[in-house]
Design an enzyme around this catalytic site. Structure first.
Site, PDB file in Angstrom:
ATOM      1  N   GLN A 109       0.822  -1.222   0.000  1.00 44.94           N
ATOM      2  CA  GLN A 109       0.000   0.000   0.000  1.00 44.94           C
ATOM      3  C   GLN A 109       0.850   1.263   0.000  1.00 44.94           C
ATOM      4  O   GLN A 109       0.308   2.357   0.171  1.00 44.94           O
ATOM      5  CB  GLN A 109      -0.927   0.007   1.226  1.00 44.94           C
ATOM      6  CG  GLN A 109      -1.924  -1.127   1.282  1.00 44.94           C
ATOM      7  CD  GLN A 109      -3.000  -1.044   0.189  1.00 44.94           C
ATOM      8  OE1 GLN A 109      -3.165  -0.025  -0.483  1.00 44.94           O
ATOM      9  NE2 GLN A 109      -3.709  -2.139  -0.018  1.00 44.94           N
ATOM     10  N   LYS A 133      -1.649  -3.216  -7.852  1.00 45.86           N
ATOM     11  CA  LYS A 133      -2.110  -2.080  -7.048  1.00 45.86           C
ATOM     12  C   LYS A 133      -1.446  -0.788  -7.487  1.00 45.86           C
ATOM     13  O   LYS A 133      -1.705   0.276  -6.932  1.00 45.86           O
ATOM     14  CB  LYS A 133      -1.803  -2.328  -5.570  1.00 45.86           C
ATOM     15  CG  LYS A 133      -2.604  -3.470  -4.952  1.00 45.86           C
ATOM     16  CD  LYS A 133      -2.291  -3.585  -3.476  1.00 45.86           C
ATOM     17  CE  LYS A 133      -2.665  -4.925  -2.905  1.00 45.86           C
ATOM     18  NZ  LYS A 133      -4.083  -5.028  -2.575  1.00 45.86           N
ATOM     19  N   CYS A 155      -8.872  -8.939   4.581  1.00 45.73           N
ATOM     20  CA  CYS A 155      -7.752  -9.836   4.908  1.00 45.73           C
ATOM     21  C   CYS A 155      -7.002  -9.386   6.149  1.00 45.73           C
ATOM     22  O   CYS A 155      -5.767  -9.496   6.234  1.00 45.73           O
ATOM     23  CB  CYS A 155      -6.786  -9.991   3.734  1.00 45.73           C
ATOM     24  SG  CYS A 155      -7.537 -10.693   2.273  1.00 45.73           S
TER      25      CYS A 155
HETATM   26  N1  PMP Z   1      -0.317  -6.428   2.177  1.00 42.99           N
HETATM   27  C1  PMP Z   1      -1.177  -5.401   2.150  1.00 42.99           C
HETATM   28  C2  PMP Z   1      -0.986  -4.278   3.132  1.00 42.99           C
HETATM   29  C3  PMP Z   1      -2.213  -5.394   1.232  1.00 42.99           C
HETATM   30  O1  PMP Z   1      -3.079  -4.372   1.231  1.00 42.99           O
HETATM   31  C4  PMP Z   1      -2.341  -6.471   0.323  1.00 42.99           C
HETATM   32  C5  PMP Z   1      -3.473  -6.510  -0.692  1.00 42.99           C
HETATM   33  N2  PMP Z   1      -4.734  -6.223  -0.161  1.00 42.99           N
HETATM   34  C6  PMP Z   1      -1.424  -7.493   0.389  1.00 42.99           C
HETATM   35  C7  PMP Z   1      -0.424  -7.452   1.316  1.00 42.99           C
HETATM   36  C8  PMP Z   1      -1.501  -8.695  -0.520  1.00 42.99           C
HETATM   37  O2  PMP Z   1      -1.307  -8.316  -1.835  1.00 42.99           O
HETATM   38  P1  PMP Z   1      -1.490  -9.418  -2.984  1.00 42.99           P
HETATM   39  O3  PMP Z   1      -2.874  -9.958  -2.826  1.00 42.99           O
HETATM   40  O4  PMP Z   1      -1.311  -8.647  -4.240  1.00 42.99           O
HETATM   41  O5  PMP Z   1      -0.446 -10.445  -2.763  1.00 42.99           O
END
Ligand code: PMP
Length: 412
Positions: free
Chosen positions: A207, A230, A370
């Site tokens: 982020q 992202k 998550c």
């Molecule tokens: N860490 C953070 C702080 C996130 O916001 C996210 C995605 N929501 C992730 C890890 C995981 O990213 P990815 O699903 O692209 O592996």
């Protein structure tokens, strides 16, 4: 610092074909970039150009197309190194996403360096992808996980570091910017404290790299993980940056083609980083398009993007305060507050809030994002989250707020 005027944002928005559409008869207000951002035309075209013009495997062929693909793939690595000010592009490993980057470190670095009784320090605001890989490592090794709490405003309780951080801690892994609170954590302070006890530091930059200038040398961390999707790039491509000496001392994560030096029948020797950690055919077109996304963000300017998001966030926090029964989680507007705003609306389930907003053309996310441990501390199973990026406008926040008033009326 350069700021984005309304005119600049309207111009930028034209780079994003997806933003030109209507949803349920209303212009799309996309307020879910923390989950995945939209892609500018030039990133989409870069991906298409690879498949149309020079699709071939990398690091293998001696023919023209393969050389061109290899050149573009390695040039993309250089663009990523520039984006995060890595000392060398050989420290940039292409992976699938943040999740894979953290798993790689937990497995390879953790397997070689973590023993029973060692501690790994995480925080209570981590995404599951910065918790579960360490739990798996702890289960394999007998190490212990300890968690730094956060305070009532969603800031890390740094005073607790004294209690939690001692020589048993070998790794401190935490998020640069919370995907729920928007809190921007004080990285250099934590790095200094971690160094004092000899711990390594992994920063989850999922982020932060998309939203602000990130300089790995200035931050002083050992590993940095982030995702392409992202940051205006494609899905299926992400980055692990690590200090060269650490990467080259780590055993491989996945074995196979491209990551070896010599293969005998009963053993193999391994290439140096980054190849050591890129077994098999990589996401070639996606990596090249990610390089284009990095150029795009650098051209707009990451400090400019960050400033724009902070203005939007301050505006959103002011406007949301007008909605009766609304609770916003995370710090007040300020320098340590990025553009993810999570909230609950009394008497309305977060999913219902999101469904009503969708009818208004406003895309937000609802759920635990998550971060179940974080939500357990808040005492709510879910929140609704609006998150901002370079292409968002204050009018979209106005539409969010009117949608919330509507949700109250419907459920009141
Ligand atoms: N860490 C953070 C702080 C996130 O916001 C996210 C995605 N929501 C992730 C890890 C995981 O990213 P990815 O699903 O692209 O592996």
């Amino acid at each position: 610092m350069a700021t984005l005027s309304q005119f600049d944002v309207l111009t930028l928005r034209r780079d994003f074909p997806i933003l030109q559409q209507e949803v349920h008869g209303k212009p799309l207000a996309f307020l879910d970039s923390a989950a995945s951002s939209q892609k500018p035309r030039r990133v989409i075209e870069t991906l298409e150009d690879y498949y149309r013009r020079y699709n071939a495997n990398v690091h293998r062929g001696v023919y023209r197309l393969s050389e061109e693909a290899t050149f573009a793939y390695e040039r993309a690595r250089g663009k990523i190194a520039r984006l995060i000010n890595a000392p060398s592009q050989r420290e940039v490993v292409f992976v699938r996403n943040t999740t894979e980057a953290i798993n790689l470190v937990a497995y390879a670095w953790g397997g070689a360096n973590i023993r029973a009784g060692d501690r790994i320090l995480l925080t209570m605001m981590e995404h599951h992808s910065n918790i579960v890989p360490w739990q798996l490592l702890a289960q394999r090794t007998g190490a212990e996980l300890v968690y730094l709490p956060f305070d009532g405003q969603g800031r890390l309780a740094l005073d607790d570091l004294d209690r939690l951080l001692d020589e048993r801690v070998k790794m401190v892994a935490f998020t640069h910017q919370s995907n729920v609170f928007g809190t921007i954590n004080p990285v250099t302070t934590i790095v200094e404290r971690a160094r004092a006890v000899g711990a390594r530091v992994l920063l989850d930059a999922a982020q932060s790299v998309p939203h602000m200038p990130v300089d790995v040398q200035a931050l002083g961390v050992d590993f940095l993980a982030f995702s392409g999707h992202k940051m205006c790039g494609p899905t299926g491509i992400g980055v692990l940056w690590g200090r060269r000496e650490l990467l080259n001392a780590m055993p491989p994560f996945l074995g196979g083609g491209s990551m070896i030096d010599l293969v005998e029948l009963d053993h193999s020797t391994f290439a140096a980083a980054p190849a050591r950690f890129e077994a098999g055919t990589p996401a070639i077109g996606e990596a090249i398009a990610l390089g284009e996304a990095a150029d795009y963000l650098r051209e707009v300017g990451l400090a400019t993007i960050h400033h724009h998001e902070q203005e939007l966030t301050a505006y959103a926090l002011t406007r949301l305060a007008e909605v009766p029964g609304l609770t916003v989680y995370g710090p007040p507007a300020g320098l340590d507050r990025g553009g993810a705003v999570s909230f609950t609306l009394a008497g309305v389930h977060p999913h219902d809030v999101a469904a009503i907003l969708d009818q208004e053309g406003v895309a937000v996310r609802a759920g635990h994002h998550c971060t179940q441990p974080l939500h357990r501390v808040l005492g709510v199973p879910a929140t609704t989250r609006a998150s901002f990026y370079l292409y968002n406008l204050p009018e979209e926040i106005d539409r969010l707020v009117s949608g919330l008033h509507k949700a109250r009326q419907i459920f009141a």
